[in-house]
Scaffold this active site. Structure first.
Site, PDB file in Angstrom:
ATOM      1  N   GLY A  27      42.746 -72.608 100.873  1.00 26.27           N
ATOM      2  CA  GLY A  27      43.544 -73.419 100.534  1.00 26.27           C
ATOM      3  C   GLY A  27      43.733 -73.121  98.888  1.00 26.27           C
ATOM      4  N   HIS A  30      47.906 -69.286  96.042  1.00 24.11           N
ATOM      5  CA  HIS A  30      48.615 -68.638  95.207  1.00 24.11           C
ATOM      6  C   HIS A  30      49.559 -67.655  95.622  1.00 24.11           C
ATOM      7  CE1 HIS A  30      45.491 -65.699  95.684  1.00 24.11           C
ATOM      8  NE2 HIS A  30      44.764 -66.470  95.394  1.00 24.11           N
ATOM      9  N   GLY A  32      49.158 -64.541  96.078  1.00 22.24           N
ATOM     10  CA  GLY A  32      48.414 -63.506  96.943  1.00 22.24           C
ATOM     11  C   GLY A  32      48.574 -63.949  98.336  1.00 22.24           C
ATOM     12  N   HIS A  33      48.236 -65.366  98.513  1.00 18.62           N
ATOM     13  CA  HIS A  33      48.393 -66.294  99.829  1.00 18.62           C
ATOM     14  C   HIS A  33      49.516 -65.876 100.369  1.00 18.62           C
ATOM     15  CE1 HIS A  33      44.581 -68.354  98.095  1.00 18.62           C
ATOM     16  NE2 HIS A  33      44.041 -67.963  99.092  1.00 18.62           N
ATOM     17  N   GLN A  57      29.724 -70.473 103.129  1.00 15.96           N
ATOM     18  CA  GLN A  57      29.737 -69.484 102.189  1.00 15.96           C
ATOM     19  C   GLN A  57      29.505 -69.464 100.939  1.00 15.96           C
ATOM     20  OE1 GLN A  57      33.953 -68.831 103.736  1.00 15.96           O
ATOM     21  NE2 GLN A  57      34.321 -67.782 101.786  1.00 15.96           N
ATOM     22  N   GLY A 142      43.273 -60.266 102.278  1.00 12.56           N
ATOM     23  CA  GLY A 142      43.455 -59.473 100.976  1.00 12.56           C
ATOM     24  C   GLY A 142      42.323 -58.538 100.451  1.00 12.56           C
ATOM     25  N   GLN A 148      34.408 -58.342 101.659  1.00 17.88           N
ATOM     26  CA  GLN A 148      34.892 -59.088 103.065  1.00 17.88           C
ATOM     27  C   GLN A 148      35.534 -58.636 104.043  1.00 17.88           C
ATOM     28  OE1 GLN A 148      35.948 -63.626 102.545  1.00 17.88           O
ATOM     29  NE2 GLN A 148      38.052 -62.861 102.682  1.00 17.88           N
ATOM     30  N   SER A 180      43.555 -65.341  91.912  1.00 14.90           N
ATOM     31  CA  SER A 180      42.273 -65.902  92.489  1.00 14.90           C
ATOM     32  C   SER A 180      42.259 -67.415  92.471  1.00 14.90           C
ATOM     33  CB  SER A 180      40.987 -65.350  92.067  1.00 14.90           C
ATOM     34  OG  SER A 180      39.962 -66.182  92.338  1.00 14.90           O
ATOM     35  N   ARG A 182      39.764 -68.999  91.758  1.00 17.17           N
ATOM     36  CA  ARG A 182      38.912 -69.611  90.677  1.00 17.17           C
ATOM     37  C   ARG A 182      39.609 -69.288  89.337  1.00 17.17           C
ATOM     38  NH1 ARG A 182      35.376 -67.704  95.104  1.00 17.17           N
ATOM     39  NH2 ARG A 182      33.898 -69.492  95.483  1.00 17.17           N
TER      40      ARG A 182
HETATM   41  O1  PAF Z   1      38.916 -65.236 101.411  1.00 14.49           O
HETATM   42  C1  PAF Z   1      38.735 -66.368 101.986  1.00 14.49           C
HETATM   43  O2  PAF Z   1      39.625 -67.462 101.377  1.00 14.49           O
HETATM   44  C2  PAF Z   1      37.688 -66.983 102.664  1.00 14.49           C
HETATM   45  O3  PAF Z   1      36.317 -66.108 102.396  1.00 14.49           O
HETATM   46  C3  PAF Z   1      37.943 -67.053 104.350  1.00 14.49           C
HETATM   47  C4  PAF Z   1      38.319 -65.606 104.890  1.00 14.49           C
HETATM   48  C5  PAF Z   1      39.215 -67.808 104.385  1.00 14.49           C
HETATM   49  C6  PAF Z   1      36.789 -67.745 105.199  1.00 14.49           C
HETATM   50  O4  PAF Z   1      36.512 -68.946 104.751  1.00 14.49           O
END
Ligand code: PAF
Length: 278
Positions: A27, A30, A32-33, A57, A142, A148, A180, A182
């Site tokens: 969630g 931005h 990027g998503h 995580q 991404g 990741q 990001s 963040r």
């Molecule tokens: O990249 C992220 O936003 C998270 O690490 C993901 C892949 C949704 C897993 O919680």
């Protein structure tokens, strides 16, 4: 667009779907998503985006509690981008007791994993569960989260999941800062400084392209440059794109990666480098 919170309802909605394209997110979306959703939509339909802030995580003392939860605004963006389903499970729906974890390879303890023990195990666990819930044909992640992406591609390969992983290019602000969720934590002064991470990695890439191969010295110089400007550097590392391990002599497809903190905000970025073979 439908907002779904339960796995059973998701399964029913996707019962006849064969080419589902999936974008997992936490969630606070931005551009990027949005680009990932657009990429997914080119690949298959229906498009499912998940929104779940995954506690597994986050380490102790990290930003799980303050991670922005912006479901209504996220749904508006996803509807405008052409997503068909938003899947937003709660904690009990995602993780019935007792908790079980996906095992990850040793690479998960390097780079970001060295500072964030258990992070990639948490990512792999939630993504595998989401894959089992959504059963997508395509899944988009991404390239900003390079390690990741690498680990998740390995998960798909290792467990023979019938999923094609789509890698989305990093989307940046005009000054180069990678988008990001963040970035919103940065003060105005930190935001002004933040593009230096990308600039430093580009300088590393330029050194490599110019023929330097003393990687340890290049990495140390880059870390020192960030340190001089107030960053607390977790790592700057040049790795092989193929293995994400230190490159073998003669390898030409490299990637420079870094993680560093400005104040309490940890930023990551990377630049791929393709060298001319000698
Ligand atoms: O990249 C992220 O936003 C998270 O690490 C993901 C892949 C949704 C897993 O919680």
């Amino acid at each position: 667009m439908r907002l779904i919170h339960r796995v059973a309802e998701l399964r029913a909605a996707l019962a006849d779907a064969e080419d589902t394209a999936f974008v997992p997110t936490m969630g606070n979306l931005h551009r990027g998503h949005v680009a990932l959703v657009e990429q997914a939509r080119q690949a298959g339909r229906p498009v499912v985006a998940s929104i779940f802030v995954n506690p597994l995580q986050f380490g102790a003392g990290e930003d799980f509690e303050r991670y922005p939860r912006t479901l209504a605004a996220d749904c508006e963006k996803l509807a405008a981008t052409g997503a068909d389903i938003v899947f937003a499970p709660d904690l009990a729906e995602m993780y019935p007791e007792p908790q079980t974890y996906q095992v990850v390879p040793p690479l998960a303890d390097e780079l970001c994993g060295a500072q964030r023990p258990g992070h990639f195990q948490g990512v792999a666990t939630v993504v595998l569960k989401l894959f089992n819930m959504v059963r997508p044909r395509y899944a988009a992640f991404g390239k900003k989260d390079y390690q990741q992406l690498f680990i998740l591609k390995g998960l798909v390969r290792q467990f023979n999941l019938p999923i094609e992983v789509l890698a989305g290019e990093t989307i940046r602000d005009e000054d180069g800062l990678a988008l990001s969720s963040r970035n919103g934590y940065l003060s105005p002064a930190e935001r002004a400084e933040a593009p230096r991470l990308y600039a430093t990695l580009r300088a590393v890439a330029a050194e490599l392209a110019a023929g330097r191969r003393d990687l340890a010295a290049i990495e140390a110089e880059a870390a020192a440059e960030l340190g001089r400007h107030g960053w607390a550097v977790d790592y700057v590392s040049v790795r092989s794109q193929a293995t994400l391990l230190p490159p073998q002599p003669g390898e030409t497809a490299l990637v420079a990666l870094a993680a560093a903190r400005l104040g309490s905000t940890r930023l990551i970025d990377n630049v791929e480098v393709g060298l001319n073979p000698v």
